[in-house]
Motif scaffolding. Structure first.
Motif, PDB file in Angstrom:
ATOM      1  N   ASN A   1      -2.032   0.030   0.028  1.00  9.03           N
ATOM      2  CA  ASN A   1      -1.726  -1.511   0.061  1.00  9.03           C
ATOM      3  C   ASN A   1      -3.045  -2.471   0.161  1.00  9.03           C
ATOM      4  N   ARG A   2      -3.260  -3.054  -1.240  1.00  6.91           N
ATOM      5  CA  ARG A   2      -4.516  -3.787  -0.948  1.00  6.91           C
ATOM      6  C   ARG A   2      -4.188  -4.959  -2.259  1.00  6.91           C
ATOM      7  N   PRO A   3      -5.086  -5.975  -2.294  1.00  2.33           N
ATOM      8  CA  PRO A   3      -5.011  -6.918  -3.434  1.00  2.33           C
ATOM      9  C   PRO A   3      -5.042  -6.127  -4.961  1.00  2.33           C
ATOM     10  N   GLU A   4      -5.999  -5.143  -4.910  1.00  4.82           N
ATOM     11  CA  GLU A   4      -6.110  -4.682  -6.112  1.00  4.82           C
ATOM     12  C   GLU A   4      -4.696  -3.842  -6.601  1.00  4.82           C
ATOM     13  N   PHE A   5      -4.056  -3.474  -5.856  1.00  4.69           N
ATOM     14  CA  PHE A   5      -2.796  -3.051  -6.072  1.00  4.69           C
ATOM     15  C   PHE A   5      -1.848  -4.102  -6.841  1.00  4.69           C
ATOM     16  N   VAL A   6      -1.885  -5.243  -6.216  1.00  2.00           N
ATOM     17  CA  VAL A   6      -1.147  -6.444  -6.992  1.00  2.00           C
ATOM     18  C   VAL A   6      -1.719  -6.709  -8.195  1.00  2.00           C
TER      19      VAL A   6
ATOM     20  N   VAL B   1      -6.818  12.395  -6.263  1.00  6.45           N
ATOM     21  CA  VAL B   1      -5.917  13.411  -6.686  1.00  6.45           C
ATOM     22  C   VAL B   1      -5.432  12.764  -8.006  1.00  6.45           C
ATOM     23  N   LEU B   2      -5.298  11.713  -8.302  1.00  8.54           N
ATOM     24  CA  LEU B   2      -4.885  11.140  -9.652  1.00  8.54           C
ATOM     25  C   LEU B   2      -5.831  11.101 -10.806  1.00  8.54           C
ATOM     26  N   ALA B   3      -7.013  11.116 -10.384  1.00 10.36           N
ATOM     27  CA  ALA B   3      -8.267  11.124 -11.472  1.00 10.36           C
ATOM     28  C   ALA B   3      -8.364  12.344 -11.729  1.00 10.36           C
ATOM     29  N   GLU B   4      -8.017  13.504 -10.865  1.00 14.70           N
ATOM     30  CA  GLU B   4      -8.209  15.024 -11.382  1.00 14.70           C
ATOM     31  C   GLU B   4      -6.973  15.303 -12.261  1.00 14.70           C
ATOM     32  N   LEU B   5      -5.982  14.615 -12.360  1.00 12.24           N
ATOM     33  CA  LEU B   5      -4.840  14.970 -13.284  1.00 12.24           C
ATOM     34  C   LEU B   5      -4.812  14.120 -14.347  1.00 12.24           C
ATOM     35  N   LEU B   6      -5.357  13.067 -14.593  1.00 12.49           N
ATOM     36  CA  LEU B   6      -5.130  11.822 -15.733  1.00 12.49           C
ATOM     37  C   LEU B   6      -6.315  10.973 -15.660  1.00 12.49           C
ATOM     38  N   PRO B   7      -6.460  10.739 -17.059  1.00 11.16           N
ATOM     39  CA  PRO B   7      -7.748   9.614 -17.052  1.00 11.16           C
ATOM     40  C   PRO B   7      -7.433   8.423 -16.188  1.00 11.16           C
ATOM     41  N   THR B   8      -8.259   7.974 -15.383  1.00 13.06           N
ATOM     42  CA  THR B   8      -7.844   7.016 -14.405  1.00 13.06           C
ATOM     43  C   THR B   8      -9.179   5.988 -13.965  1.00 13.06           C
ATOM     44  N   ARG B   9      -8.847   4.713 -13.937  1.00 14.57           N
ATOM     45  CA  ARG B   9      -9.744   3.744 -13.497  1.00 14.57           C
ATOM     46  C   ARG B   9      -9.635   3.547 -12.062  1.00 14.57           C
ATOM     47  N   HIS B  10     -10.609   3.622 -11.342  1.00 15.70           N
ATOM     48  CA  HIS B  10     -10.808   3.184  -9.853  1.00 15.70           C
ATOM     49  C   HIS B  10     -10.504   1.636  -9.494  1.00 15.70           C
ATOM     50  N   LEU B  11      -9.750   1.476  -8.606  1.00 11.66           N
ATOM     51  CA  LEU B  11      -9.544   0.185  -8.360  1.00 11.66           C
ATOM     52  C   LEU B  11     -10.678  -0.471  -7.750  1.00 11.66           C
ATOM     53  N   ASP B  12     -11.735   0.158  -7.392  1.00 13.33           N
ATOM     54  CA  ASP B  12     -12.894  -0.405  -6.686  1.00 13.33           C
ATOM     55  C   ASP B  12     -13.768  -1.177  -7.698  1.00 13.33           C
ATOM     56  N   ALA B  13     -13.632  -0.656  -8.938  1.00 10.27           N
ATOM     57  CA  ALA B  13     -14.394  -1.006  -9.980  1.00 10.27           C
ATOM     58  C   ALA B  13     -14.250  -2.340 -10.170  1.00 10.27           C
TER      59      ALA B  13
ATOM     60  N   PRO C   1       4.261   1.038   2.285  1.00 11.24           N
ATOM     61  CA  PRO C   1       3.652   1.672   1.148  1.00 11.24           C
ATOM     62  C   PRO C   1       4.326   0.731  -0.083  1.00 11.24           C
ATOM     63  N   PRO C   2       3.268   0.273  -0.921  1.00  8.14           N
ATOM     64  CA  PRO C   2       3.507  -0.293  -2.222  1.00  8.14           C
ATOM     65  C   PRO C   2       4.263   0.486  -3.292  1.00  8.14           C
ATOM     66  N   SER C   3       4.136   1.729  -3.107  1.00 10.09           N
ATOM     67  CA  SER C   3       4.816   2.807  -4.034  1.00 10.09           C
ATOM     68  C   SER C   3       6.250   2.981  -3.626  1.00 10.09           C
ATOM     69  N   HIS C   4       6.778   2.287  -2.476  1.00 15.08           N
ATOM     70  CA  HIS C   4       8.069   2.388  -2.084  1.00 15.08           C
ATOM     71  C   HIS C   4       8.521   1.088  -2.644  1.00 15.08           C
TER      72      HIS C   4
ATOM     73  N   ASN D   1       8.889  -6.607  -1.592  1.00 11.52           N
ATOM     74  CA  ASN D   1       8.305  -7.874  -0.719  1.00 11.52           C
ATOM     75  C   ASN D   1       7.176  -8.343  -1.275  1.00 11.52           C
ATOM     76  N   ILE D   2       6.262  -7.766  -1.864  1.00 14.28           N
ATOM     77  CA  ILE D   2       5.191  -8.278  -2.590  1.00 14.28           C
ATOM     78  C   ILE D   2       5.492  -9.280  -3.685  1.00 14.28           C
ATOM     79  N   VAL D   3       6.221  -8.984  -4.585  1.00 11.45           N
ATOM     80  CA  VAL D   3       6.505  -9.813  -5.739  1.00 11.45           C
ATOM     81  C   VAL D   3       7.473 -10.989  -5.301  1.00 11.45           C
ATOM     82  N   THR D   4       8.435 -10.618  -4.342  1.00  9.93           N
ATOM     83  CA  THR D   4       9.232 -11.751  -3.907  1.00  9.93           C
ATOM     84  C   THR D   4       8.460 -12.950  -3.109  1.00  9.93           C
ATOM     85  N   ALA D   5       7.324 -12.510  -2.172  1.00 11.61           N
ATOM     86  CA  ALA D   5       6.457 -13.514  -1.637  1.00 11.61           C
ATOM     87  C   ALA D   5       5.729 -13.993  -2.796  1.00 11.61           C
ATOM     88  N   LEU D   6       5.192 -13.568  -3.727  1.00 14.55           N
ATOM     89  CA  LEU D   6       4.564 -14.194  -4.973  1.00 14.55           C
ATOM     90  C   LEU D   6       5.489 -15.161  -5.727  1.00 14.55           C
ATOM     91  N   ASP D   7       6.750 -14.876  -5.876  1.00 15.19           N
ATOM     92  CA  ASP D   7       7.881 -15.804  -6.407  1.00 15.19           C
ATOM     93  C   ASP D   7       8.000 -16.809  -5.706  1.00 15.19           C
TER      94      ASP D   7
END
Length: 470
Positions: free
Chosen positions: A50-55, A98-110, A174-177, A183-189
């Motif tokens: 749960n972090r701004p980069e997820f949003v 774990v995701l990067a090991e299974l799929l081409p993945t961009r890290h959110l820290d970049a 967890p934002p995956s739930h 909650n996140i999208v409703t707060a933005l809305d």
């Protein structure tokens, strides 16, 4: 006014981010993803804390007309491999190796180069997000929501919560739930201010309510239990709260009443599912805890017989079924859709009733009902009696095969060392019918639950079922 001089939309670990900054970073990330080949109609796996980069990532995926596949950051290789096999994303975003090991993945820290591209018009019937069902009985299914269905859910959530730009919330779910994303999208809305937490911590949560003057707090069962058990709860100033929302599981009245007595804060019971995010909510200002509320705006509810499927009259117990514009588009894999709907009504799998005034009460899950000598026993009913015992900290009830009775009621209990099996069985027997009495009590160090608070009865049966079949 420059974007940085505008009020923050969210804060996270000392960082304040405005809505304009979120949109600019989303536009930049969308352009980057487009350069890697992500196109309209594609799916992008997102496995993030749960972090701004997820949003930013969700907004970027939607800008491309792609769908976000939300994967729990707690999942291991086998679970992630299953999720990817079911949904077939073309690219990944996240902060988990774990995701990067299974799929081409961009890290959110970049870093992301912000852009000023306006958001495109999106097809309301196109998939927007895929979340995974709880998986209490096996490997989870992917739940598909379109832009239209999820937008309806956001409007419903905003209305039943009474959420406005004046509200301040914090989000540790967890934002995956589905609840975390909602909650996140409703707060933005709504233009509400929100604080994101990477993970749940009770002391941090209570301190932030006091310091940030939070107005709306969200809780699932484990959080509610932790609040009630806090020895120094009274030293926190929680007076800014309009209410605490209790969701994901039916409210435990004794726990809610204990918190209200100690803090003066009321509760707002709500009811939803990954497949239909907002089913019902208690009307604002109501003090009832024995119900999940009334149907949300735009949601139709009926109750049908567990045996015949016929529609039942008010007050009769059966399966809760719903119709709404916010219902899911369906499951992946496709074969999981066979029993999801009945005559166009979404089958919740929840058992309960609706009274003549529209109040909805849940008694249990259809698949979790225990059949003793032909009688159906709702685990939640037995759990409510056990929870009321002053020495019981947490509990869960499940059934095991029994040669004579068909099934036997077993209760797993966490609590004070002075508790005895005979005492607890007697307390249930003094309140409920004899066939609802637990045949055995197993004392356990903790009750296994999903992050949403739902009890993993399957795990309890695997751990303790064999030793209780005596």
């Amino acid at each position: 006014m420059s974007p940085k001089s505008k009020p923050a939309a969210l804060e996270f670990e000392g960082r304040a981010v405005t809505r304009a900054e979120l949109d600019a970073r989303a536009a930049g990330l969308a352009a980057e993803l487009s350069g890697t080949g992500v196109r309209t109609g594609d799916r992008v796996a997102l496995m993030s804390s749960n972090r701004p980069e997820f949003v930013v990532a969700v907004l970027a995926i939607w800008r491309l007309g792609a769908a976000a596949v939300l994967i729990s950051p707690a999942w291991k290789h086998a679970e992630v491999r299953h999720a990817l096999a079911v949904t077939a994303p073309v690219h990944g975003l996240g902060d988990q190796s774990v995701l990067a090991e299974l799929l081409p993945t961009r890290h959110l820290d970049a870093p992301v180069e912000p852009r000023a591209d306006p958001p495109p018009d999106l097809d309301p019937d196109a998939d927007a997000v895929l979340v995974f069902s709880s998986g209490t009985t096996g490997m989870p299914k992917a739940v598909r929501h379109t832009h239209a269905s999820f937008a309806h859910a956001v409007r419903q959530w905003r209305e039943v919560l009474g959420l406005t730009a004046a509200d301040r919330i914090q989000i540790a779910t967890p934002p995956s739930h589905i609840l975390g994303l909602l909650n996140i999208v409703t707060a933005l809305d709504a233009g509400a201010w929100m604080r994101l937490h990477r993970r749940f911590d009770l002391e941090t949560m209570l301190s932030c309510i006091q310091e940030d003057r939070i107005t709306v707090e969200m809780a699932v069962a484990p959080i509610a239990l932790a609040i009630a058990a806090h020895p120094d709860l009274e030293r926190y100033d929680l007076s800014s709260l309009r209410y605490i929302m209790w969701g994901a599981t039916p409210i435990t009245e004794s726990v809610a009443e204990q918190v209200t007595a100690r803090t003066g804060v009321a509760w707002l019971p709500a009811y939803g599912a990954s497949e239909l995010p907002v089913i019902a909510c208690s009307p604002l200002g109501s003090s009832r805890l024995d119900t999940v509320g009334k149907a949300a705006p735009g949601v139709e509810i009926r109750v049908v017989s567990l045996d015949t499927g016929e529609t039942l009259s008010h007050g009769r117990i059966g399966e809760i079924q719903c119709r709404a514009a916010s219902v899911m588009a369906g499951y992946l894999p496709e074969e999981a859709n066979g029993s999801a709907f009945a005559e166009g009504w979404y089958r919740t799998g929840d058992v309960g009733f609706v009274d003549a005034d529209g109040w909805i009460a849940l008694t249990d899950r259809a698949k979790e009902m225990i059949k003793v000598r032909g009688f159906q026993v709702a685990p939640a009913e037995v759990e409510a009696v056990l929870h009321a015992h002053p020495l019981v900290e947490d509990c869960a009830v499940f059934g095991v095969p029994h040669e004579g009775d068909g099934e036997a009621v077993i209760a797993a209990v966490c609590g004070h060392h002075a508790l005895t099996e005979a005492e607890l069985i007697e307390s249930v027997g003094a309140t409920l019918a004899g066939y609802k009495r637990p045949r055995h009590i197993v004392f356990v160090p903790e009750i296994p639950r999903l992050p949403s608070g739902k009890v993993l009865r399957r795990v309890l049966k695997e751990r303790y079922g064999r030793q209780t079949q005596r």
